[in-house]
Write a protein that holds these residues in place. Sequence first.
Motif, PDB file in Angstrom:
ATOM      1  N   ASP A 343       0.822  -1.210   0.000  1.00 51.47           N
ATOM      2  CA  ASP A 343       0.000   0.000   0.000  1.00 51.47           C
ATOM      3  C   ASP A 343       0.857   1.261   0.000  1.00 51.47           C
ATOM      4  OD1 ASP A 343      -2.569   1.258   0.057  1.00 51.47           O
ATOM      5  OD2 ASP A 343      -2.209   1.750   2.163  1.00 51.47           O
ATOM      6  N   GLY A 344       2.072   1.145   0.525  1.00 48.97           N
ATOM      7  CA  GLY A 344       2.956   2.302   0.572  1.00 48.97           C
ATOM      8  C   GLY A 344       3.935   2.385  -0.584  1.00 48.97           C
ATOM      9  N   TRP A 345       3.948   1.383  -1.457  1.00 51.98           N
ATOM     10  CA  TRP A 345       4.870   1.383  -2.591  1.00 51.98           C
ATOM     11  C   TRP A 345       4.146   1.818  -3.857  1.00 51.98           C
ATOM     12  CZ3 TRP A 345       7.067  -4.206  -1.558  1.00 51.98           C
ATOM     13  CH2 TRP A 345       7.873  -4.168  -0.407  1.00 51.98           C
ATOM     14  N   ASP A 346       4.715   2.744  -4.566  1.00 53.58           N
ATOM     15  CA  ASP A 346       4.154   3.224  -5.839  1.00 53.58           C
ATOM     16  C   ASP A 346       2.672   3.554  -5.702  1.00 53.58           C
ATOM     17  OD1 ASP A 346       6.655   2.837  -6.850  1.00 53.58           O
ATOM     18  OD2 ASP A 346       6.170   1.024  -7.973  1.00 53.58           O
ATOM     19  N   SER A 347       2.341   4.219  -4.603  1.00 51.81           N
ATOM     20  CA  SER A 347       0.969   4.672  -4.325  1.00 51.81           C
ATOM     21  C   SER A 347      -0.036   3.528  -4.258  1.00 51.81           C
ATOM     22  CB  SER A 347       0.516   5.690  -5.392  1.00 51.81           C
ATOM     23  OG  SER A 347       1.385   6.806  -5.427  1.00 51.81           O
ATOM     24  N   GLY A 348       0.448   2.329  -3.969  1.00 48.01           N
ATOM     25  CA  GLY A 348      -0.456   1.190  -3.818  1.00 48.01           C
ATOM     26  C   GLY A 348      -1.044   0.683  -5.120  1.00 48.01           C
ATOM     27  N   ALA A 349      -0.408   1.001  -6.258  1.00 45.61           N
ATOM     28  CA  ALA A 349      -0.977   0.628  -7.563  1.00 45.61           C
ATOM     29  C   ALA A 349      -1.115  -0.881  -7.717  1.00 45.61           C
ATOM     30  CB  ALA A 349      -0.114   1.202  -8.687  1.00 45.61           C
ATOM     31  N   LEU A 350      -0.089  -1.634  -7.328  1.00 44.86           N
ATOM     32  CA  LEU A 350      -0.152  -3.089  -7.470  1.00 44.86           C
ATOM     33  C   LEU A 350      -1.215  -3.679  -6.556  1.00 44.86           C
ATOM     34  CD1 LEU A 350       0.833  -5.824  -8.477  1.00 44.86           C
ATOM     35  CD2 LEU A 350       2.659  -5.725  -6.760  1.00 44.86           C
ATOM     36  N   LEU A 351      -1.277  -3.220  -5.318  1.00 48.27           N
ATOM     37  CA  LEU A 351      -2.260  -3.754  -4.378  1.00 48.27           C
ATOM     38  C   LEU A 351      -3.679  -3.533  -4.884  1.00 48.27           C
ATOM     39  CD1 LEU A 351      -2.891  -5.015  -1.611  1.00 48.27           C
ATOM     40  CD2 LEU A 351      -2.882  -2.698  -0.665  1.00 48.27           C
ATOM     41  N   ARG A 352      -3.969  -2.338  -5.368  1.00 48.37           N
ATOM     42  CA  ARG A 352      -5.318  -2.072  -5.879  1.00 48.37           C
ATOM     43  C   ARG A 352      -5.636  -2.964  -7.072  1.00 48.37           C
ATOM     44  NH1 ARG A 352      -3.490   3.141  -5.298  1.00 48.37           N
ATOM     45  NH2 ARG A 352      -3.428   3.455  -7.559  1.00 48.37           N
ATOM     46  N   GLN A 353      -4.653  -3.160  -7.951  1.00 47.86           N
ATOM     47  CA  GLN A 353      -4.879  -4.015  -9.117  1.00 47.86           C
ATOM     48  C   GLN A 353      -5.205  -5.438  -8.686  1.00 47.86           C
ATOM     49  OE1 GLN A 353      -4.365  -2.751 -12.544  1.00 47.86           O
ATOM     50  NE2 GLN A 353      -5.718  -4.511 -12.796  1.00 47.86           N
ATOM     51  N   LEU A 354      -4.461  -5.958  -7.731  1.00 50.16           N
ATOM     52  CA  LEU A 354      -4.674  -7.324  -7.268  1.00 50.16           C
ATOM     53  C   LEU A 354      -6.042  -7.478  -6.610  1.00 50.16           C
ATOM     54  CD1 LEU A 354      -1.139  -7.971  -5.723  1.00 50.16           C
ATOM     55  CD2 LEU A 354      -2.058  -9.048  -7.791  1.00 50.16           C
TER      56      LEU A 354
END
Length: 432
Positions: A343-354
Amino acid sequence: MTSVVCPYCFDRSPAARLPYRCQMSPTGVRGARPCNAELDTVWADFMGPTVPPALKMRGPVFTAPRGLSRRLAPSGGGSRADCPACGGSTPVRVCRRCHSDFPSDYCDQDTRIIALLGPKASGKSTYVSVLLNELRGRVGRAYGASVTAMGGETQRRDRELAEDLYDRLRLPGATRPAALGFNDPLLYRLSLPLRRRLRGDGSRHTALVFFDAAGEDLGSAEAMDRYTHYLAAADGIILLVDPLQMRAVRDRLPLDDGPPLPVIETPPQQIAADLAAQLRAHGRGSSRGRVTTPVAVAVTKTDSLAPLLEPHSPLLRNADHSAGALDEEDRLTVHEEMRALLDGWDSGALLRQLERDFAQLSLFGLSALGSAPPADAPADAPKSGPRPLRVEDPLLWLLGLDGLLPRTGGAAGAGARTGPDTGARTGSEGNS
């Protein structure tokens, strides 16, 4: 009727209807001469133009009639059959669709296909080699499990990977892209204890199929299309994420004398999005738009993240398997820590995608080597050898979802929400 999934083309067929291949052996009971090799155009077309002409000549394929010419195994599938041309007995079963030969006991047990995906430099081959070593050692002892390679090709590659990594301390080479030819899967027989009250204890055997997609094949949806049959047939997916591909992580790590950072390739959120799109296109999506295939997202190289972790982080130690069961509390603790980091890396882009794309999702952190390769020899393993952290966690979670391993503690089987709005869960079943 038992069904068999081909580990090469992923076609599903009833075990009793699989054809056989004549071994061209001079042992026919009818006194006939052994069969001659013939051109197997089905197999040759499947393998592609890189196969030498001599290898396209193979034993004839035939379908055994029901009756005395086929001797049935206790499970109901044919174990051996007599070639109708020469009378020679053969145990070799082949796929109806691609004519690939199956290992001798592949058709006698359930099959679990585990898709392994990750970009270049994520260490997929190293991960598999270390994972298998742990399953045969520390983890296998805890669960009473044994793992053996099935078939000559897997046995050869398994031996080479182990010798390179553990004897020569050399990291495995990169996976061959699909454009250069077909990558054979790795086939293993997993044997686990089977507890039965009335009939006594026994063993439960499962064929594990690991298929490794090259990083170059994950660069776009078009390239990933080469693996659509594999992805659609997978019972579970392990998606490796290299944190050193994320700019936020690279910027926060201290400068030291370690090996150089890898070149940034396809963003992990793009790989996740393309993966979800391929699975939806092959019927693995739900009415709510999320993919139903369980996905274990494993952030690799956690040893390099030590400066960003708390001293007592669960990512810095292995899980305790002494009880011989999966500890759901431990898994959820790891999941929540990885979720906070993502959530704190690259504005959480990967987490939201997953969380938007996958209904059954669990996050993991692991290190196959335990420390970085030497700065002056980045193709070598650390001089101390691999000292892995949590490499087994993603696979054990997937096996636990299938009921192959017992689970204890926490919300075993119930899952936990990963976000207030997504509805995605971790480790839950049928929640799409």
